[in-house]
Each structure stands twice: as structure tokens, then as C-alpha cells.
Design a protein around this motif. Structure first.
Motif, short mmCIF file in Angstrom:
data_model
loop_
_atom_site.label_atom_id
_atom_site.label_comp_id
_atom_site.label_asym_id
_atom_site.label_seq_id
_atom_site.Cartn_x
_atom_site.Cartn_y
_atom_site.Cartn_z
N PRO A 1 0.81 -1.24 0.00
CA PRO A 1 0.00 0.00 0.00
C PRO A 1 0.83 1.27 0.00
O PRO A 1 0.35 2.33 -0.41
CB PRO A 1 -0.81 -0.12 1.30
CG PRO A 1 -0.80 -1.57 1.64
CD PRO A 1 0.51 -2.10 1.14
N GLU A 2 2.11 1.18 0.43
CA GLU A 2 2.94 2.38 0.46
C GLU A 2 3.20 2.94 -0.93
O GLU A 2 3.57 4.11 -1.09
CB GLU A 2 4.28 2.10 1.16
CG GLU A 2 5.23 1.19 0.41
CD GLU A 2 4.97 -0.30 0.65
OE1 GLU A 2 5.82 -1.11 0.25
OE2 GLU A 2 3.92 -0.63 1.25
N LEU A 3 3.00 2.11 -1.97
CA LEU A 3 3.22 2.58 -3.33
C LEU A 3 2.26 3.71 -3.70
O LEU A 3 2.62 4.63 -4.44
CB LEU A 3 3.09 1.43 -4.33
CG LEU A 3 4.15 0.33 -4.22
CD1 LEU A 3 3.89 -0.76 -5.25
CD2 LEU A 3 5.56 0.91 -4.41
N VAL A 4 1.04 3.65 -3.20
CA VAL A 4 0.08 4.72 -3.46
C VAL A 4 0.54 6.00 -2.77
O VAL A 4 0.40 7.11 -3.31
CB VAL A 4 -1.33 4.33 -2.99
CG1 VAL A 4 -2.31 5.47 -3.20
CG2 VAL A 4 -1.81 3.09 -3.76
N THR A 5 1.12 5.87 -1.58
CA THR A 5 1.69 7.03 -0.89
C THR A 5 2.81 7.65 -1.71
O THR A 5 2.92 8.88 -1.80
CB THR A 5 2.23 6.62 0.50
OG1 THR A 5 1.17 6.02 1.24
CG2 THR A 5 2.77 7.83 1.26
N HIS A 6 3.63 6.80 -2.32
CA HIS A 6 4.70 7.31 -3.19
C HIS A 6 4.13 8.11 -4.36
O HIS A 6 4.68 9.15 -4.75
CB HIS A 6 5.56 6.16 -3.72
CG HIS A 6 6.35 5.46 -2.65
ND1 HIS A 6 7.10 4.33 -2.90
CD2 HIS A 6 6.51 5.73 -1.34
CE1 HIS A 6 7.68 3.94 -1.78
NE2 HIS A 6 7.34 4.77 -0.82
N LEU A 7 3.04 7.63 -4.93
CA LEU A 7 2.43 8.34 -6.06
C LEU A 7 1.98 9.73 -5.64
O LEU A 7 2.03 10.68 -6.44
CB LEU A 7 1.23 7.56 -6.61
CG LEU A 7 1.51 6.20 -7.27
CD1 LEU A 7 0.24 5.67 -7.90
CD2 LEU A 7 2.61 6.32 -8.31
N ARG A 8 1.54 9.87 -4.39
CA ARG A 8 1.07 11.18 -3.92
C ARG A 8 2.22 12.17 -3.78
O ARG A 8 1.99 13.38 -3.69
CB ARG A 8 0.33 11.02 -2.60
CG ARG A 8 -0.98 10.22 -2.72
CD ARG A 8 -1.83 10.35 -1.47
NE ARG A 8 -3.04 9.55 -1.61
CZ ARG A 8 -3.26 8.41 -0.96
NH1 ARG A 8 -2.34 7.97 -0.09
NH2 ARG A 8 -4.38 7.74 -1.12
N LEU A 9 3.45 11.68 -3.72
CA LEU A 9 4.62 12.55 -3.67
C LEU A 9 5.06 12.98 -5.06
O LEU A 9 5.86 13.91 -5.21
CB LEU A 9 5.80 11.82 -2.99
CG LEU A 9 5.63 11.41 -1.54
CD1 LEU A 9 6.81 10.53 -1.11
CD2 LEU A 9 5.51 12.62 -0.64
N ALA A 10 4.56 12.30 -6.09
CA ALA A 10 5.07 12.49 -7.45
C ALA A 10 4.65 13.83 -8.02
O ALA A 10 3.62 14.41 -7.66
CB ALA A 10 4.57 11.36 -8.35
#
Length: 345
Positions: free
Chosen positions: A139-148
């Protein structure tokens, strides 16, 4: 004024296509000297060259680019080396490890004291075929997308159109205004990420730089030119002979149109006693201004270029027109507070 070198971070889960995208940039660099930093260990194939994954392994590629493989603790030192004038690097691209936490890399670039570099954005690469399952397990991958600052949905050719549209909609719902760009085989036009350099004797054909776009599209007040460089992204240029209201421009930049990735140019503000131009760089949510003098004979016009994926250019231009200062009396100095907030001290 020496233009700082943009540092672009390319991140994404294992197998998403980061190296493929990087190889595409290297093969289609259009005269740009790219400093490639691979933040990973192991054997990494860059443009058919095997680069040993060890600190300070630096290899010059045939097209003038430089490739290094380093540990994250060495990045700042490497940025210093790559940003030296004798290296003649135009842009630095960091390929993050597939398991890297991009927040740390962003902080390292944004917080750097090196005046020769600036943050060029976080590009998150997503595997269109595997991401739904991968993000469920991680699920942390979606958090990474929010940083993009830009999400690239790669391998788009491997899924039906309906699934691709649904995935893009899901990602857009998660990241908000961040542009989402779909492609295959890592094909991403370099013009979306960085400007081609202007050299006296270019060795290869060049794309138009932002400065050249500004010169080519020098329009009357408020007019803008739309330049569709790809089915999925476009640029728009805006020129105003009348000075801008800094508060309104900051409002535009802090709440940008959906899909806007980069903005570049300079602004003249209708503020009492303020006669300088302010050079603007914006990538995603990262904004910076730098005051500068006007060249002799230069028109005191504000000239901006926007570039994005899925950008509503007509709406963007309408909002830029609203930043023009139309009152007869100049604004007081308090109007500049927002600009100073984004001006490095």
C-alpha cells in the motif's frame, strides 16, 4: 545568471520500467548531456553497457552522458561533482532503487545547499499490468504516487483500453492534480522533463527549448499558443505586456490547473518600487522565484510557458489572464510576500 541544473528523480516499484524509460531518454537526448545516477546495487544495464553497482563507478557513455552507481549517502557529493562547470552536464537523472523511499531523495535535492542544482521533479513509473495487484500487496506505493510530480503509466499496451482508463482514473483520484501520462516501452518525450540546451554548434538536431518557445510565440497581451507535442501532453505560452499581480500569480501556482507539470518564464509585477523581473521555475508543487535585471533593450513583458499532461490549456490561459494587474495604481510591497516565500535567501 547561470541556470541551475535540474535533478529529476525516477522512481517506481521493481519491474515498472524505470531503466527502460531512462534508456529512452539517453537514446533521445537531442544534444542534452545527461548525468545519470543509479541509486541501486547490482549489475545494471544502461544502454547496453554493464555498470558495476559500486560507489564511484562512473562510466562515460558515447553520447556525452555520464552514468554513476552510488549509495544514497553519496548522492550529495556526486551532485557536486556532476554540477561542476567542466562536467558540462545539462540535467541529472537519478534512477532510484525499486524499493527506495522517494521522500528521502526529494528532501536531499530540495534541501541541498548546492546553488548549481535545483529540484526537477519526482517521476513515478507504474506498471499498468501489475500495479493493481502490486499496490494491494504494498500500500505504500500509493503514498509514493502522492509525492510524485508526474505519474507515468508504463506498459499501457499490455492492458485493454477499459482497464487502462480505469487505472488512470484510480490513480488520478489518489494523486489529485498531478499529471498522469500513459505510454509503452518507457517512451516519454524528453521535452516533458527538461529543456534541450541551446549550443552554438549543436551536434544533433534539437527540440525547441522553453526560451526558444517564448521567442517563437511572442504574442500580444494575453494570447497563447498551443503546441501539442504528444497526444497526451502539450505546452502553452503566455505573454503580457502589462504587469502581473503577484498575489494572483502565487494563487495560480499554489492551486495549479490539473495536469500542469512544469512552468518556466519570468514575470514583471505591478508593485511600487519593484523594477526587476522575477525568473520562475515550477515543477509539480515546488515553486521558486529569483529576481534578476532586465537586459538592455528588453521589453518588460511577462512571459510564461506551461507544460503538462492532460492540461486544459484554454482554462490555464484564462486563469493566467486573471493574474494581470489592471488597476491604475501600483500595488504596495506587501503584495510581494508570497513571491518572497518562494525566493531562496
Amino acid at each position: 545568471m547561470v541556470e541551475p541544473i535540474p535533478v529529476i528523480i525516477v522512481a517506481g516499484f521493481l519491474g515498472s520500467g524505470k531503466t527502460t524509460l531512462l534508456n529512452h531518454l539517453l537514446r533521445n537526448n537531442r544534444g542534452t548531456r545527461i548525468g545519470v545516477v543509479v541509486n541501486d546495487f547490482g549489475a545494471i544495464n544502461i544502454d547496453s553497457m554493464l555498470v558495476a553497482g559500486q560507489v564511484d563507478a562512473m562510466v562515460s557513455l558515447g553520447n556525452g552522458c555520464v552514468c554513476c552507481a552510488v549509495d544514497v549517502s553519496e548522492l550529495d557529493e556526486l551532485f557536486t561533482r556532476l554540477a561542476q562547470p567542466r562536467a558540462k552536464i545539462d540535467v541529472i537523472v537519478v534512477e532510484a532503487s525499486g524499493l527506495a523511499e522517494p521522500r528521502n531523495l526529494i528532501r536531499m535535492v530540495v534541501g541541498s545547499d548546492n546553488p548549481r542544482i535545483r529540484y526537477g521533479g519526482l517521476v513515478e513509473v507504474v506498471d499498468a499490468e501489475q500495479f493493481p495487484q502490486t499496490s494491494a500487496r504494498h500500500p505504500e506505493l500509493v503514498t509514493h504516487l502522492r509525492l510524485a510530480d508526474l505519474v507515468v503509466v508504463n506498459k499501457a499496451d499490455r492492458v485493454p483500453a477499459e482497464r487502462l482508463a480505469a487505472l488512470r482514473a484510480d490513480i488520478a483520484a489518489a494523486v489529485g492534480q498531478v499529471p498522469v501520462y500513459a505510454t509503452a516501452h518507457g517512451r516519454l518525450d524528453p521535452g516533458l522533463l527538461f529543456d534541450a540546451p541551446v549550443r552554438e554548434k549543436p551536434t544533433v538536431a534539437e527540440q525547441l527549448s522553453f526560451d526558444e518557445l517564448l521567442d517563437e510565440h511572442d504574442h500580444e497581451h494575453g494570447h497563447a499558443d498551443h503546441r501539442h507535442l504528444h497526444d497526451d501532453y502539450s505546452t502553452v505560452s503566455f505573454t503580457s505586456e502589462r504587469e502581473l499581480d503577484p498575489r494572483r500569480l502565487i494563487g495560480f501556482l499554489e492551486d495549479p490547473p490539473a495536469g500542469l507539470f512544469r512552468a518556466k518564464g519570468f514575470a514583471a509585477f505591478g508593485v511600487a518600487e519593484e523594477r526587476r523581473k522575477f525568473v520562475l521555475h515550477m515543477v509539480g508543487r515546488h515553486i521558486s522565484f529569483e529576481p534578476a535585471g532586465w537586459r538592455r533593450g528588453e521589453s518588460r513583458a511577462s512571459r510564461l510557458v506551461l507544460i503538462g499532461a492532460g492540461l486544459d490549456t484554454e482554462r490555464a490561459v484564462a486563469r493566467l489572464r486573471d493574474t494581470v494587474h489592471t488597476a491604475r495604481d501600483p500595488l504596495d510591497e506587501q503584495a510581494m510576500l508570497g513571491v518572497w516565500r518562494y525566493t531562496p535567501q
